[in-house]
Design a protein around this motif. Structure first.
Motif, PDB file in Angstrom:
ATOM      1  N   CYS A  33      65.490  20.425  46.837  1.00 10.51           N
ATOM      2  CA  CYS A  33      64.513  21.463  47.192  1.00 10.51           C
ATOM      3  C   CYS A  33      63.103  21.096  46.753  1.00 10.51           C
ATOM      4  O   CYS A  33      62.134  21.626  47.285  1.00 10.51           O
ATOM      5  CB  CYS A  33      64.904  22.804  46.565  1.00 10.51           C
ATOM      6  N   LEU A  43      62.080  28.393  43.504  1.00  3.95           N
ATOM      7  CA  LEU A  43      63.537  28.438  43.640  1.00  3.95           C
ATOM      8  C   LEU A  43      64.186  29.134  42.438  1.00  3.95           C
ATOM      9  O   LEU A  43      65.078  29.982  42.602  1.00  3.95           O
ATOM     10  CB  LEU A  43      64.109  27.028  43.804  1.00  3.95           C
ATOM     11  N   THR A  84      69.032  21.453  43.581  1.00  7.19           N
ATOM     12  CA  THR A  84      67.721  21.775  43.018  1.00  7.19           C
ATOM     13  C   THR A  84      66.737  20.638  43.267  1.00  7.19           C
ATOM     14  O   THR A  84      65.607  20.871  43.712  1.00  7.19           O
ATOM     15  CB  THR A  84      67.830  22.064  41.505  1.00  7.19           C
TER      16      THR A  84
END
Length: 192
Positions: free
Chosen positions: A13, A130, A10
């Motif tokens: 990203c 995301l 995470t």
């Protein structure tokens, strides 16, 4: 993924090339106590897909929790670990009724409305994108599984079809008459 792998994924990203972006991503690293609470809440077979340290508004508490927001293949968890009190609130994926995104100049909010609760968190647009994509995929996959289960014939239906095929073979072989076949078909289909 494990919880730790999901945190790293995470955060990766959301990273950009600028110094500000790197500092922002570094500030998103969760506290060890929050990770411990989330890890203890996870089921052994649960797959973690997204995890970030953030401020989450929780509808059922009427307040906000700064802690670890985690999305698994089954639910969303908001966990905070403190020496005096640990908190972990969950929302099963199959209870999500709607999601919406509000775009502001510097951040984006994701609102997740469930049957019994609601979560709202504000983040960098990359993290929100995301999280929403992850949830959209999970919700879609669950709807496809439900549709597949609904279209599968029950064992009783399968048995009835097999019995009808057997009587049709007897009819075709001349062992029973058309009237006998029709009567048996009505009986099996409950059309009497």
């Amino acid at each position: 993924m494990t919880l730790e792998e999901a945190i790293e994924y995470t955060l990766s990203c959301g990273k950009g090339a600028s110094i500000l972006s790197k500092l922002f991503s570094a500030s998103k690293k969760p506290l060890a106590t929050d990770i411990d609470v989330a890890r203890n809440a996870l089921l052994p077979e649960e797959d973690v897909l997204f995890s970030i340290s953030t401020l989450t508004k929780v509808g059922s508490t009427g307040g906000s929790i700064t802690g670890l927001l985690t999305i698994t293949d089954r639910r969303i968890l908001v966990c905070r670990g403190e020496s005096s009190q640990s908190i972990c609130i969950e929302m099963p994926i199959d209870t999500i009724e709607s999601m919406s995104v509000e775009d502001y100049d510097l951040f984006v909010e994701l609102h997740i409305i469930g049957r019994r609760d609601s979560f709202t968190f504000s983040e960098n647009p990359k993290f929100i994108e995301l999280a929403k994509k992850t949830l959209d995929t999970l919700i879609y996959n669950q709807s496809q599984k439900a549709a597949f289960v609904e279209t599968q014939p029950s064992s009783n239906e399968t048995d009835t079809i097999q019995v009808l095929k057997s009587y049709k073979e007897l009819l075709d072989a001349g062992v029973i008459t058309q009237e006998e076949f029709d009567a048996k078909k009505k009986q099996l289909l409950g059309l009497n």
